[in-house]
Design a protein around this motif. Structure first.
Motif, PDB file in Angstrom:
ATOM      1  N   GLU A 137       0.823  -1.213   0.000  1.00  0.00           N
ATOM      2  CA  GLU A 137       0.000   0.000   0.000  1.00  0.00           C
ATOM      3  C   GLU A 137       0.855   1.260   0.000  1.00  0.00           C
ATOM      4  OE1 GLU A 137      -0.422  -2.614   1.942  1.00  0.00           O
ATOM      5  OE2 GLU A 137      -2.269  -3.411   1.014  1.00  0.00           O
ATOM      6  N   SER A 138       1.934   1.257   0.779  1.00  0.00           N
ATOM      7  CA  SER A 138       2.791   2.449   0.847  1.00  0.00           C
ATOM      8  C   SER A 138       3.512   2.681  -0.480  1.00  0.00           C
ATOM      9  CB  SER A 138       3.807   2.322   1.985  1.00  0.00           C
ATOM     10  OG  SER A 138       4.739   1.275   1.715  1.00  0.00           O
ATOM     11  N   LYS A 139       3.859   1.610  -1.172  1.00  0.00           N
ATOM     12  CA  LYS A 139       4.505   1.747  -2.480  1.00  0.00           C
ATOM     13  C   LYS A 139       3.537   2.334  -3.510  1.00  0.00           C
ATOM     14  CE  LYS A 139       7.913  -1.946  -1.835  1.00  0.00           C
ATOM     15  NZ  LYS A 139       8.440  -3.223  -2.341  1.00  0.00           N
ATOM     16  N   LYS A 162      -5.019 -10.853  -6.404  1.00  0.00           N
ATOM     17  CA  LYS A 162      -3.742 -10.819  -7.096  1.00  0.00           C
ATOM     18  C   LYS A 162      -3.140  -9.433  -6.985  1.00  0.00           C
ATOM     19  CE  LYS A 162      -4.708 -14.324 -10.643  1.00  0.00           C
ATOM     20  NZ  LYS A 162      -4.720 -14.598 -12.107  1.00  0.00           N
ATOM     21  N   LYS A 163      -1.835  -9.374  -7.030  1.00  0.00           N
ATOM     22  CA  LYS A 163      -1.153  -8.092  -7.018  1.00  0.00           C
ATOM     23  C   LYS A 163      -1.046  -7.571  -8.449  1.00  0.00           C
ATOM     24  CE  LYS A 163      -0.378  -8.049  -2.552  1.00  0.00           C
ATOM     25  NZ  LYS A 163      -1.076  -7.120  -1.648  1.00  0.00           N
ATOM     26  N   THR A 203      10.373  -7.656  -9.190  1.00  0.00           N
ATOM     27  CA  THR A 203       9.896  -8.721 -10.058  1.00  0.00           C
ATOM     28  C   THR A 203       8.466  -8.406 -10.474  1.00  0.00           C
ATOM     29  OG1 THR A 203      11.241 -10.306  -8.806  1.00  0.00           O
ATOM     30  CG2 THR A 203       9.592 -11.204 -10.303  1.00  0.00           C
ATOM     31  N   ASN A 204       8.308  -8.039 -11.749  1.00  0.00           N
ATOM     32  CA  ASN A 204       6.977  -7.676 -12.204  1.00  0.00           C
ATOM     33  C   ASN A 204       6.848  -7.949 -13.699  1.00  0.00           C
ATOM     34  OD1 ASN A 204       7.243  -5.002 -13.909  1.00  0.00           O
ATOM     35  ND2 ASN A 204       8.606  -4.727 -12.136  1.00  0.00           N
ATOM     36  N   GLU A 224       1.733  -6.811 -13.186  1.00  0.00           N
ATOM     37  CA  GLU A 224       1.533  -7.939 -12.291  1.00  0.00           C
ATOM     38  C   GLU A 224       2.788  -8.078 -11.433  1.00  0.00           C
ATOM     39  OE1 GLU A 224       0.711 -12.780 -12.366  1.00  0.00           O
ATOM     40  OE2 GLU A 224       0.953 -11.661 -14.235  1.00  0.00           O
ATOM     41  N   VAL A 225       2.604  -7.952 -10.130  1.00  0.00           N
ATOM     42  CA  VAL A 225       3.723  -8.100  -9.198  1.00  0.00           C
ATOM     43  C   VAL A 225       3.934  -9.581  -8.927  1.00  0.00           C
ATOM     44  CG1 VAL A 225       4.623  -7.496  -6.928  1.00  0.00           C
ATOM     45  CG2 VAL A 225       3.205  -5.855  -8.184  1.00  0.00           C
ATOM     46  N   LEU A 226       5.096 -10.098  -9.295  1.00  0.00           N
ATOM     47  CA  LEU A 226       5.360 -11.530  -9.193  1.00  0.00           C
ATOM     48  C   LEU A 226       6.027 -11.888  -7.873  1.00  0.00           C
ATOM     49  CD1 LEU A 226       6.713 -11.981 -12.833  1.00  0.00           C
ATOM     50  CD2 LEU A 226       4.386 -12.378 -11.989  1.00  0.00           C
TER      51      LEU A 226
END
Length: 226
Positions: A137-139, A162-163, A203-204, A224-226
């Motif tokens: 959330e902070s990012k 999912k991110k 990693t995205n 998509e954050v992996l």
């Protein structure tokens, strides 16, 4: 040349400034009643704000035929040409045009180097900021803050479970350059954003879903954050 005093006076009113931001973000035609409903003000007050924005050339307007019959209604939408203010006056736009034409003329080698520079600058913007926390959330909050700082009005949504981040840009600050060098401008812009996302999420998977080059209303990226 814009009337600087007139523009600053127009945007000095908090409600009027919020209306201007709303019109730019929505990037669609709005009418007096929609603005009145959105901001909880009387239609006459909404009309006054919209007229002042139009007089300052911050938004444009036109009459639209009423589908139900009756008198045409006036609709308002973002001005095609953005307004630039600087104190004292500076000609960054002309310098930008020269540099874009230089890079474009030198073809692949210069374009690759320009993309590398824009990518590294995007990374540096994030890496030079001290994180209070490392939460997802902070990012996201940091990403919104840095986007607003250079003129983007992003809308970020996180898909449940999912991110996956959808990053939409409504008012590209470089849209005036898209007529001459759309692929170059968009590739540099995308490299800059990719640098920011790589710094935040090492990693995205970064994919552009929509582009103003294809006559879309805005540019949309899915990460998509992996």
């Amino acid at each position: 040349m814009p009337d600087t005093l007139k523009i600053t006076n127009t945007l000095a009113d908090e409600t009027r400034y919020s209306i201007y931001q709303y019109i730019v973000k929505e990037k669609k035609q709005v009418n007096v009643q929609e603005i009145a409903d959105q901001f909880g003000i009387h239609p006459n007050v909404a009309r006054l704000h919209l007229t002042k924005l139009t007089d300052s050339k911050l938004v444009s307007s036109e009459l639209e035929n009423n589908k139900k019959g009756g008198r045409p209604a006036r609709v308002y939408f973002p001005a095609e040409d953005p307004i630039y203010l600087s104190f004292p006056k500076q000609e960054h736009r002309l310098l930008l045009q020269w540099l874009l034409e230089l890079v474009y003329s030198m073809e692949e080698v210069a374009i690759a180097k320009a993309k590398e520079i824009s990518y590294q600058h995007g990374r540096a913007i994030i890496e030079n900021i001290t994180f209070s926390t490392q939460s997802f959330e902070s990012k996201i909050e940091l990403l919104i803050e840095t986007a607003n700082a250079i003129g983007y009005i992003p809308q970020i949504t996180e898909n449940e479970g999912k991110k996956n981040i959808t990053f939409s840009i409504y008012n590209c600050p470089y849209k005036n350059q898209l007529h001459k060098h759309p692929e170059l401008v968009c590739s540099l812009h995308e490299s800059y954003l990719k640098g920011q996302f790589d710094a935040l999420f090492p990693t995205n998977r970064f994919v552009q879903m929509e582009s103003m080059q294809d006559h879309c209303n805005n540019c949309v990226y899915q990460i998509e954050v992996l």
